[in-house]
Write a protein that holds these residues in place. Structure first.
Motif, PDB file in Angstrom:
ATOM      1  N   HIS A 207      28.829  48.518  46.449  1.00  0.00           N
ATOM      2  CA  HIS A 207      28.816  49.908  46.887  1.00  0.00           C
ATOM      3  C   HIS A 207      29.906  50.737  46.209  1.00  0.00           C
ATOM      4  CE1 HIS A 207      26.854  48.453  50.926  1.00  0.00           C
ATOM      5  NE2 HIS A 207      26.116  48.209  49.860  1.00  0.00           N
ATOM      6  N   LEU A 208      30.697  50.133  45.330  1.00  0.00           N
ATOM      7  CA  LEU A 208      31.815  50.830  44.703  1.00  0.00           C
ATOM      8  C   LEU A 208      31.418  51.316  43.317  1.00  0.00           C
ATOM      9  CD1 LEU A 208      34.731  48.361  45.602  1.00  0.00           C
ATOM     10  CD2 LEU A 208      34.086  50.455  46.801  1.00  0.00           C
ATOM     11  N   PRO A 209      31.862  52.514  42.916  1.00  0.00           N
ATOM     12  CA  PRO A 209      31.603  52.971  41.545  1.00  0.00           C
ATOM     13  C   PRO A 209      32.368  52.119  40.531  1.00  0.00           C
ATOM     14  CG  PRO A 209      33.034  54.501  42.711  1.00  0.00           C
ATOM     15  CD  PRO A 209      32.558  53.516  43.728  1.00  0.00           C
ATOM     16  N   GLN A 210      31.932  52.152  39.284  1.00  0.00           N
ATOM     17  CA  GLN A 210      32.505  51.278  38.271  1.00  0.00           C
ATOM     18  C   GLN A 210      34.000  51.481  38.062  1.00  0.00           C
ATOM     19  OE1 GLN A 210      30.719  48.776  36.813  1.00  0.00           O
ATOM     20  NE2 GLN A 210      32.723  48.115  36.104  1.00  0.00           N
ATOM     21  N   PRO A 211      34.522  52.718  37.988  1.00  0.00           N
ATOM     22  CA  PRO A 211      35.988  52.864  37.830  1.00  0.00           C
ATOM     23  C   PRO A 211      36.776  52.241  38.973  1.00  0.00           C
ATOM     24  CG  PRO A 211      34.883  54.922  37.290  1.00  0.00           C
ATOM     25  CD  PRO A 211      33.850  54.034  37.892  1.00  0.00           C
ATOM     26  N   VAL A 212      36.243  52.317  40.190  1.00  0.00           N
ATOM     27  CA  VAL A 212      36.931  51.710  41.329  1.00  0.00           C
ATOM     28  C   VAL A 212      36.870  50.191  41.237  1.00  0.00           C
ATOM     29  CG1 VAL A 212      37.002  51.566  43.844  1.00  0.00           C
ATOM     30  CG2 VAL A 212      36.432  53.733  42.745  1.00  0.00           C
ATOM     31  N   GLN A 213      35.783  49.654  40.697  1.00  0.00           N
ATOM     32  CA  GLN A 213      35.691  48.201  40.504  1.00  0.00           C
ATOM     33  C   GLN A 213      36.723  47.715  39.501  1.00  0.00           C
ATOM     34  OE1 GLN A 213      31.753  46.606  39.855  1.00  0.00           O
ATOM     35  NE2 GLN A 213      30.781  48.154  41.135  1.00  0.00           N
ATOM     36  N   TRP A 214      37.037  48.526  38.493  1.00  0.00           N
ATOM     37  CA  TRP A 214      38.090  48.143  37.549  1.00  0.00           C
ATOM     38  C   TRP A 214      39.446  48.089  38.237  1.00  0.00           C
ATOM     39  CZ3 TRP A 214      36.028  52.194  33.541  1.00  0.00           C
ATOM     40  CH2 TRP A 214      34.862  51.679  32.945  1.00  0.00           C
ATOM     41  N   LEU A 215      39.694  49.062  39.121  1.00  0.00           N
ATOM     42  CA  LEU A 215      40.942  49.037  39.885  1.00  0.00           C
ATOM     43  C   LEU A 215      40.979  47.829  40.809  1.00  0.00           C
ATOM     44  CD1 LEU A 215      41.325  52.812  40.864  1.00  0.00           C
ATOM     45  CD2 LEU A 215      42.616  51.549  39.131  1.00  0.00           C
ATOM     46  N   ARG A 216      39.834  47.484  41.357  1.00  0.00           N
ATOM     47  CA  ARG A 216      39.754  46.317  42.245  1.00  0.00           C
ATOM     48  C   ARG A 216      40.141  45.040  41.511  1.00  0.00           C
ATOM     49  NH1 ARG A 216      35.751  42.565  43.773  1.00  0.00           N
ATOM     50  NH2 ARG A 216      35.824  42.019  46.012  1.00  0.00           N
TER      51      ARG A 216
END
Length: 269
Positions: A207-216
């Motif tokens: 459910h997370l956008p790709q830029p947020v997945q990179w931060l994750r």
């Protein structure tokens, strides 16, 4: 009359400074600091466990109304993320506040006078705080597994997830507290880190956008969450579980090394 001869003159001897006692070795010093910190934190153990566990259980209840039960990736992420959040609350948030307070009030001067290696101070405090997280993590994981219909047979993996994720987050929290110029900033950094662990660890990754997945992927606790979440699968991929735990271990070594350097820097000032 016989004159008494004067006694022979002796040159004054200058005694050098007394040698200092040898510094304590790392492991005995680590054990001593750990026991001292454990006794100090024991008074606040019950409120600490209650707050950390109650917060994670509340998130489970809230997410149960959003995520369906069953063998889904979202359900595994919610249960694993809520369980590791107990570790993040103590190891990252509270440890950042603790070292920030020590630096602001001059408490580091006490440790600076002790003949113990700097690494033992950081590791001892981190281990003592992380020790309180295991009961709350197990309780949260068990309740979450029952709530979301996940198997309970792999909860023993928490015996590896908690210390490894705790080491990575403890080093990060200690570094934040020791490097922050003011106590208030150390508190803010600890709370921001815990909020990141909450949002990026509990929310399903799909459910997370790709830029947020990179931060994750940059957050140390993510790999502890992933390792634990994989064990809920009917046929867990143990090679990937070990790989995630290996990342936690590597990040833990780096973060604790940085925290030790930050401790030396703070004491030197």
């Amino acid at each position: 009359m016989t004159l008494l001869s004067a006694p022979p003159r002796t040159e004054p001897t200058t005694a050098g400074p007394a040698p200092l006692a040898p510094a304590a070795r790392l492991l005995p010093a680590l054990a001593a600091v750990y026991r001292a910190q454990l006794a100090r934190a024991r008074v606040a153990r019950i409120p600490l466990l209650f707050v950390a566990t109650f917060q994670s259980v509340g998130i489970l209840v809230m997410m149960r109304g959003v995520v369906d039960a069953g063998q889904s990736t979202a359900a595994r992420s919610v249960v694993a993320g809520s369980s590791v959040l107990v570790v993040a609350f103590v190891a990252l948030n509270l440890l950042a506040q603790y070292f920030g307070k020590l630096r602001a009030t001059g408490g580091l001067d006490h440790y600076a006078t002790l003949p113990v290696p700097p690494a033992s101070v950081v590791l001892g405090a981190a281990a003592a705080y992380a020790s309180f997280t295991l009961p709350g993590t197990v309780l949260t994981a068990a309740l979450g597994a029952v709530m979301f219909g996940l198997p309970l047979g792999q909860l023993w993996v928490l015996l590896a997830v908690v210390p490894l994720a705790g080491a990575a987050l403890s080093g990060l929290g200690a570094a934040c507290g020791l490097l922050a110029p003011r106590q208030e900033i150390a508190t803010m950094l600890g709370q921001l880190g815990m909020s990141a662990a909450l949002l990026l660890g509990v929310l399903p990754v799909d459910h997370l956008p790709q830029p947020v997945q990179w931060l994750r992927d940059l957050l140390p606790s993510t790999y502890g969450v992933e390792a634990f979440a994989r064990t809920f699968a009917p046929d867990p991929d143990w090679a990937m579980v070990l790989a995630d735990l290996g990342v936690c271990a590597g990040v833990g070594v780096v973060s604790l090394t940085v925290a030790t350097w930050a401790y030396r820097r703070a004491v030197a000032r």
